[in-house]
Design a protein around this motif. Structure first.
Motif, PDB file in Angstrom:
ATOM      1  N   LEU A  24       0.904  -0.741   0.056  1.00  0.00           N
ATOM      2  CA  LEU A  24      -0.033   0.465   0.275  1.00  0.00           C
ATOM      3  C   LEU A  24       0.693   1.624   0.131  1.00  0.00           C
ATOM      4  CD1 LEU A  24      -2.765  -0.796   2.751  1.00  0.00           C
ATOM      5  CD2 LEU A  24      -3.083  -1.133   0.155  1.00  0.00           C
ATOM      6  N   LEU A  25       2.047   1.161   0.614  1.00  0.00           N
ATOM      7  CA  LEU A  25       3.152   2.429   0.414  1.00  0.00           C
ATOM      8  C   LEU A  25       3.255   2.198  -0.617  1.00  0.00           C
ATOM      9  CD1 LEU A  25       4.598   2.057   4.245  1.00  0.00           C
ATOM     10  CD2 LEU A  25       2.840   3.959   3.766  1.00  0.00           C
ATOM     11  N   LEU A  26       3.792   1.370  -1.113  1.00  0.00           N
ATOM     12  CA  LEU A  26       4.003   1.387  -2.623  1.00  0.00           C
ATOM     13  C   LEU A  26       3.902   2.379  -3.487  1.00  0.00           C
ATOM     14  CD1 LEU A  26       6.965  -1.762  -2.833  1.00  0.00           C
ATOM     15  CD2 LEU A  26       7.317   0.826  -2.509  1.00  0.00           C
ATOM     16  N   VAL A  27       2.203   1.962  -3.899  1.00  0.00           N
ATOM     17  CA  VAL A  27       1.471   2.086  -4.832  1.00  0.00           C
ATOM     18  C   VAL A  27       1.497   3.985  -4.216  1.00  0.00           C
ATOM     19  CG1 VAL A  27      -1.111   2.595  -5.132  1.00  0.00           C
ATOM     20  CG2 VAL A  27       0.662   0.342  -4.912  1.00  0.00           C
ATOM     21  N   SER A  28       0.537   4.410  -3.193  1.00  0.00           N
ATOM     22  CA  SER A  28       0.953   5.626  -2.127  1.00  0.00           C
ATOM     23  C   SER A  28       2.305   6.778  -3.164  1.00  0.00           C
ATOM     24  CB  SER A  28       0.604   6.094  -1.346  1.00  0.00           C
ATOM     25  OG  SER A  28       0.589   7.210  -0.978  1.00  0.00           O
ATOM     26  N   THR A  48      -3.969  19.862  -3.337  1.00  0.00           N
ATOM     27  CA  THR A  48      -5.097  18.389  -3.318  1.00  0.00           C
ATOM     28  C   THR A  48      -5.202  18.155  -4.588  1.00  0.00           C
ATOM     29  OG1 THR A  48      -7.159  20.251  -4.087  1.00  0.00           O
ATOM     30  CG2 THR A  48      -6.489  20.681  -1.598  1.00  0.00           C
ATOM     31  N   LEU A  49      -4.192  17.563  -5.320  1.00  0.00           N
ATOM     32  CA  LEU A  49      -4.809  17.006  -6.096  1.00  0.00           C
ATOM     33  C   LEU A  49      -4.382  15.774  -6.513  1.00  0.00           C
ATOM     34  CD1 LEU A  49      -5.287  16.853 -10.041  1.00  0.00           C
ATOM     35  CD2 LEU A  49      -2.862  17.395 -10.296  1.00  0.00           C
ATOM     36  N   THR A  50      -3.560  15.375  -5.180  1.00  0.00           N
ATOM     37  CA  THR A  50      -3.536  14.323  -5.380  1.00  0.00           C
ATOM     38  C   THR A  50      -4.056  13.180  -4.043  1.00  0.00           C
ATOM     39  OG1 THR A  50      -2.031  14.781  -3.496  1.00  0.00           O
ATOM     40  CG2 THR A  50      -0.319  15.142  -5.517  1.00  0.00           C
ATOM     41  N   PHE A  51      -4.983  13.582  -3.144  1.00  0.00           N
ATOM     42  CA  PHE A  51      -5.793  12.854  -2.921  1.00  0.00           C
ATOM     43  C   PHE A  51      -6.410  11.587  -3.763  1.00  0.00           C
ATOM     44  CE2 PHE A  51      -5.218  16.826  -0.737  1.00  0.00           C
ATOM     45  CZ  PHE A  51      -4.243  16.362   0.970  1.00  0.00           C
ATOM     46  N   ILE A  52      -7.311  11.978  -4.555  1.00  0.00           N
ATOM     47  CA  ILE A  52      -7.867  11.424  -4.959  1.00  0.00           C
ATOM     48  C   ILE A  52      -7.368  10.222  -5.512  1.00  0.00           C
ATOM     49  CG2 ILE A  52     -10.234  11.148  -6.748  1.00  0.00           C
ATOM     50  CD1 ILE A  52     -10.537  12.373  -4.209  1.00  0.00           C
ATOM     51  N   PRO A  53      -6.483  10.684  -6.788  1.00  0.00           N
ATOM     52  CA  PRO A  53      -5.675   9.344  -7.576  1.00  0.00           C
ATOM     53  C   PRO A  53      -5.285   8.188  -5.980  1.00  0.00           C
ATOM     54  CG  PRO A  53      -5.037  11.267  -7.985  1.00  0.00           C
ATOM     55  CD  PRO A  53      -5.950  12.043  -6.898  1.00  0.00           C
ATOM     56  N   LYS A  54      -4.547   9.025  -4.317  1.00  0.00           N
ATOM     57  CA  LYS A  54      -3.711   7.695  -4.057  1.00  0.00           C
ATOM     58  C   LYS A  54      -4.987   7.557  -3.229  1.00  0.00           C
ATOM     59  CE  LYS A  54       0.388  10.649  -2.940  1.00  0.00           C
ATOM     60  NZ  LYS A  54       1.097  11.527  -1.916  1.00  0.00           N
ATOM     61  N   ILE A  55      -6.180   7.830  -3.328  1.00  0.00           N
ATOM     62  CA  ILE A  55      -6.766   7.037  -2.160  1.00  0.00           C
ATOM     63  C   ILE A  55      -7.970   5.923  -3.412  1.00  0.00           C
ATOM     64  CG2 ILE A  55      -9.667   6.966  -1.468  1.00  0.00           C
ATOM     65  CD1 ILE A  55      -9.089  10.036  -0.762  1.00  0.00           C
ATOM     66  N   VAL A  56      -8.089   6.450  -4.353  1.00  0.00           N
ATOM     67  CA  VAL A  56      -8.001   5.380  -5.075  1.00  0.00           C
ATOM     68  C   VAL A  56      -7.439   3.859  -5.678  1.00  0.00           C
ATOM     69  CG1 VAL A  56      -8.825   4.764  -8.557  1.00  0.00           C
ATOM     70  CG2 VAL A  56     -10.026   6.412  -7.013  1.00  0.00           C
ATOM     71  N   GLY A  57      -6.405   4.407  -5.430  1.00  0.00           N
ATOM     72  CA  GLY A  57      -5.255   3.416  -5.650  1.00  0.00           C
ATOM     73  C   GLY A  57      -4.200   2.712  -4.656  1.00  0.00           C
ATOM     74  N   VAL A  58      -4.980   3.305  -3.279  1.00  0.00           N
ATOM     75  CA  VAL A  58      -4.704   2.752  -2.251  1.00  0.00           C
ATOM     76  C   VAL A  58      -5.930   1.943  -2.379  1.00  0.00           C
ATOM     77  CG1 VAL A  58      -4.808   2.768   0.451  1.00  0.00           C
ATOM     78  CG2 VAL A  58      -2.823   4.264  -0.823  1.00  0.00           C
TER      79      VAL A  58
END
Length: 89
Positions: A24-28, A48-58
């Motif tokens: 999970l840490l590597l994906v984030s 705030t642009l990184t939050f949604i892709p990180k949430i979906v990716g994790v």
């Protein structure tokens, strides 16, 4: 219970924690790096642009790696409980 046994339990717990958290840490980290490069190239400086892709990716990584993570944690706890009588004596 000796100090060696305690150190073994703590070492195994930390190892299990690192192994299960690593995907999970590597994906984030990778998603954050890709979004950061995208922001640099396009000169978009929205924090705030990184939050949604990180949430979906994790979340996707959790769905993919979740069964494996649960198996690793279950094996650790089962091993810990199987040797419980040894720790009492």
């Amino acid at each position: 219970m000796t100090e060696g046994q305690i150190l073994d339990i703590v070492r195994d717990a930390i190892y299990t924690l690192l192994i299960t958290a690593l995907p999970l840490l590597l994906v984030s980290l990778i998603i954050g790096l890709v979004v950061s490069i995208f922001q640099t190239v396009t000169s978009i400086q929205e924090q705030t642009l990184t939050f949604i892709p990180k949430i979906v990716g994790v979340f996707a990584a959790l769905m993919f790696f979740g069964p494996w993570m649960l198996t690793v944690l279950t094996e650790y706890i089962t091993d810990l409980w199987a040797n419980f009588s040894m720790y009492l004596g």
